[in-house]
Design a protein around this motif. Structure first.
Motif, PDB file in Angstrom:
ATOM      1  N   VAL A 188      18.176   4.837 -12.138  1.00  0.00           N
ATOM      2  CA  VAL A 188      18.497   5.770 -13.202  1.00  0.00           C
ATOM      3  C   VAL A 188      17.612   7.004 -13.105  1.00  0.00           C
ATOM      4  CG1 VAL A 188      18.571   6.095 -15.708  1.00  0.00           C
ATOM      5  CG2 VAL A 188      19.228   3.898 -14.708  1.00  0.00           C
ATOM      6  N   ASP A 189      16.354   6.778 -12.756  1.00  0.00           N
ATOM      7  CA  ASP A 189      15.384   7.858 -12.700  1.00  0.00           C
ATOM      8  C   ASP A 189      14.325   7.505 -11.666  1.00  0.00           C
ATOM      9  OD1 ASP A 189      14.489  10.327 -13.513  1.00  0.00           O
ATOM     10  OD2 ASP A 189      13.782   9.664 -15.479  1.00  0.00           O
ATOM     11  N   GLU A 190      13.717   8.510 -11.110  1.00  0.00           N
ATOM     12  CA  GLU A 190      12.713   8.287 -10.075  1.00  0.00           C
ATOM     13  C   GLU A 190      11.478   9.100 -10.421  1.00  0.00           C
ATOM     14  OE1 GLU A 190      13.533   8.110  -5.565  1.00  0.00           O
ATOM     15  OE2 GLU A 190      12.963  10.180  -5.966  1.00  0.00           O
ATOM     16  N   HIS A 191      10.291   8.443 -10.340  1.00  0.00           N
ATOM     17  CA  HIS A 191       9.032   9.116 -10.641  1.00  0.00           C
ATOM     18  C   HIS A 191       7.948   8.672  -9.683  1.00  0.00           C
ATOM     19  CE1 HIS A 191      10.199  10.993 -14.424  1.00  0.00           C
ATOM     20  NE2 HIS A 191      10.874   9.891 -14.688  1.00  0.00           N
ATOM     21  N   TYR A 192       6.984   9.545  -9.471  1.00  0.00           N
ATOM     22  CA  TYR A 192       5.779   9.188  -8.748  1.00  0.00           C
ATOM     23  C   TYR A 192       4.829   8.552  -9.743  1.00  0.00           C
ATOM     24  CZ  TYR A 192       7.426  12.115  -4.942  1.00  0.00           C
ATOM     25  OH  TYR A 192       8.162  12.644  -3.912  1.00  0.00           O
ATOM     26  N   ILE A 193       4.206   7.449  -9.351  1.00  0.00           N
ATOM     27  CA  ILE A 193       3.297   6.748 -10.252  1.00  0.00           C
ATOM     28  C   ILE A 193       1.984   6.440  -9.546  1.00  0.00           C
ATOM     29  CG2 ILE A 193       5.109   5.761 -11.702  1.00  0.00           C
ATOM     30  CD1 ILE A 193       4.838   3.146 -10.106  1.00  0.00           C
ATOM     31  N   PRO A 194       0.899   6.346 -10.313  1.00  0.00           N
ATOM     32  CA  PRO A 194      -0.390   5.985  -9.722  1.00  0.00           C
ATOM     33  C   PRO A 194      -0.391   4.529  -9.243  1.00  0.00           C
ATOM     34  CG  PRO A 194      -0.682   6.976 -11.902  1.00  0.00           C
ATOM     35  CD  PRO A 194       0.784   6.714 -11.717  1.00  0.00           C
ATOM     36  N   TYR A 195      -1.335   4.212  -8.360  1.00  0.00           N
ATOM     37  CA  TYR A 195      -1.455   2.856  -7.811  1.00  0.00           C
ATOM     38  C   TYR A 195      -1.526   1.793  -8.899  1.00  0.00           C
ATOM     39  CZ  TYR A 195      -2.949   5.063  -3.369  1.00  0.00           C
ATOM     40  OH  TYR A 195      -3.042   5.799  -2.232  1.00  0.00           O
ATOM     41  N   SER A 196      -2.325   2.044  -9.936  1.00  0.00           N
ATOM     42  CA  SER A 196      -2.515   1.017 -10.963  1.00  0.00           C
ATOM     43  C   SER A 196      -1.230   0.746 -11.748  1.00  0.00           C
ATOM     44  CB  SER A 196      -3.663   1.402 -11.905  1.00  0.00           C
ATOM     45  OG  SER A 196      -3.447   2.672 -12.445  1.00  0.00           O
ATOM     46  N   VAL A 197      -0.400   1.757 -11.929  1.00  0.00           N
ATOM     47  CA  VAL A 197       0.884   1.561 -12.600  1.00  0.00           C
ATOM     48  C   VAL A 197       1.801   0.739 -11.692  1.00  0.00           C
ATOM     49  CG1 VAL A 197       2.919   2.704 -13.573  1.00  0.00           C
ATOM     50  CG2 VAL A 197       0.630   3.662 -13.977  1.00  0.00           C
ATOM     51  N   LYS A 222       0.686  -2.841 -11.882  1.00  0.00           N
ATOM     52  CA  LYS A 222       1.108  -3.476 -13.132  1.00  0.00           C
ATOM     53  C   LYS A 222       2.586  -3.874 -13.056  1.00  0.00           C
ATOM     54  CE  LYS A 222       1.634  -2.607 -18.054  1.00  0.00           C
ATOM     55  NZ  LYS A 222       1.623  -1.605 -19.108  1.00  0.00           N
ATOM     56  N   LEU A 223       3.436  -2.962 -12.594  1.00  0.00           N
ATOM     57  CA  LEU A 223       4.866  -3.253 -12.486  1.00  0.00           C
ATOM     58  C   LEU A 223       5.136  -4.377 -11.490  1.00  0.00           C
ATOM     59  CD1 LEU A 223       6.257   0.394 -12.527  1.00  0.00           C
ATOM     60  CD2 LEU A 223       6.322  -1.270 -14.392  1.00  0.00           C
ATOM     61  N   LEU A 236       5.478  -8.786  -1.253  1.00  0.00           N
ATOM     62  CA  LEU A 236       5.138  -8.403  -2.625  1.00  0.00           C
ATOM     63  C   LEU A 236       3.703  -8.800  -2.957  1.00  0.00           C
ATOM     64  CD1 LEU A 236       8.344  -9.323  -4.684  1.00  0.00           C
ATOM     65  CD2 LEU A 236       7.520  -7.054  -4.071  1.00  0.00           C
ATOM     66  N   GLN A 237       3.303 -10.019  -2.574  1.00  0.00           N
ATOM     67  CA  GLN A 237       1.954 -10.485  -2.871  1.00  0.00           C
ATOM     68  C   GLN A 237       0.902  -9.674  -2.117  1.00  0.00           C
ATOM     69  OE1 GLN A 237       1.210 -12.871  -5.313  1.00  0.00           O
ATOM     70  NE2 GLN A 237      -0.792 -11.927  -4.997  1.00  0.00           N
ATOM     71  N   ARG A 238       1.160  -9.375  -0.862  1.00  0.00           N
ATOM     72  CA  ARG A 238       0.204  -8.559  -0.083  1.00  0.00           C
ATOM     73  C   ARG A 238       0.098  -7.157  -0.654  1.00  0.00           C
ATOM     74  NH1 ARG A 238       2.538  -9.660   5.498  1.00  0.00           N
ATOM     75  NH2 ARG A 238       2.522  -7.412   5.502  1.00  0.00           N
ATOM     76  N   THR A 239       1.224  -6.580  -1.069  1.00  0.00           N
ATOM     77  CA  THR A 239       1.203  -5.247  -1.675  1.00  0.00           C
ATOM     78  C   THR A 239       0.415  -5.282  -2.977  1.00  0.00           C
ATOM     79  OG1 THR A 239       3.349  -4.748  -0.686  1.00  0.00           O
ATOM     80  CG2 THR A 239       2.621  -3.329  -2.502  1.00  0.00           C
ATOM     81  N   TYR A 240       0.634  -6.286  -3.799  1.00  0.00           N
ATOM     82  CA  TYR A 240      -0.105  -6.440  -5.058  1.00  0.00           C
ATOM     83  C   TYR A 240      -1.604  -6.561  -4.780  1.00  0.00           C
ATOM     84  CZ  TYR A 240      -1.664  -8.276  -9.517  1.00  0.00           C
ATOM     85  OH  TYR A 240      -2.340  -8.468 -10.695  1.00  0.00           O
ATOM     86  N   ASP A 241      -1.972  -7.387  -3.811  1.00  0.00           N
ATOM     87  CA  ASP A 241      -3.386  -7.567  -3.459  1.00  0.00           C
ATOM     88  C   ASP A 241      -4.009  -6.261  -2.969  1.00  0.00           C
ATOM     89  OD1 ASP A 241      -3.143 -10.234  -4.152  1.00  0.00           O
ATOM     90  OD2 ASP A 241      -2.963 -10.936  -2.074  1.00  0.00           O
ATOM     91  N   TYR A 242      -3.261  -5.510  -2.164  1.00  0.00           N
ATOM     92  CA  TYR A 242      -3.763  -4.217  -1.686  1.00  0.00           C
ATOM     93  C   TYR A 242      -3.982  -3.261  -2.858  1.00  0.00           C
ATOM     94  CZ  TYR A 242      -3.900   0.479   0.141  1.00  0.00           C
ATOM     95  OH  TYR A 242      -4.273   1.780   0.378  1.00  0.00           O
ATOM     96  N   LEU A 243      -2.986  -3.139  -3.734  1.00  0.00           N
ATOM     97  CA  LEU A 243      -3.111  -2.251  -4.889  1.00  0.00           C
ATOM     98  C   LEU A 243      -4.281  -2.667  -5.772  1.00  0.00           C
ATOM     99  CD1 LEU A 243       0.661  -1.781  -5.755  1.00  0.00           C
ATOM    100  CD2 LEU A 243      -0.886  -0.062  -4.784  1.00  0.00           C
TER     101      LEU A 243
END
Length: 113
Positions: free
Chosen positions: A7-16, A19-20, A34-41
């Motif tokens: 619906v919409d596209e936005h740039y978001i900070p790493y911490s956001v 959280k998502l 997904l888990q590796r990306t979460y761990d990296y963030l």
């Protein structure tokens, strides 16, 4: 299988993003990627999602580009040289020393260094 529509596209900070992604993983949808990306963030996060959003909002009076604000709120630079190295992304605007100091002041207001 249900369809997903953007619906919409936005740039978001790493911490956001962290959280998502954490909410997606908690809902039972997970994979190694997904888990590796979460761990990296988690390892690069400088502040929580709420603080990053506040930084982005305050920066909007100085920095027009959402992608540049997202990088600033992700990296949280605290020196003029660090800020300039990010602002170079915005080649359409020239930032004064006062602008750079205001950016640093906004970040320092939220980040305990």
């Amino acid at each position: 299988m249900s369809s997903v529509y953007i619906v919409d596209e936005h740039y978001i900070p790493y911490s956001v993003a962290k959280k998502l992604l954490g909410e997606v993983i908690k809902s039972g949808v997970s994979s190694n990627l997904l888990q590796r990306t979460y761990d990296y963030l988690n390892s690069v996060e400088k502040c929580d999602a709420e603080v990053a959003q506040k930084i982005m909002e305050e920066l909007s009076s100085i920095v027009n580009r959402e992608d540049v604000r997202a990088v600033l709120a992700s990296i949280c630079p605290l020196t003029p040289d660090e800020v300039r190295s990010i602002l170079i992304m915005d080649s359409n605007k020239s930032y004064s020393s006062d602008d750079i100091q205001k950016i640093i002041d906004i970040i320092k207001k939220y980040i305990k260094s």
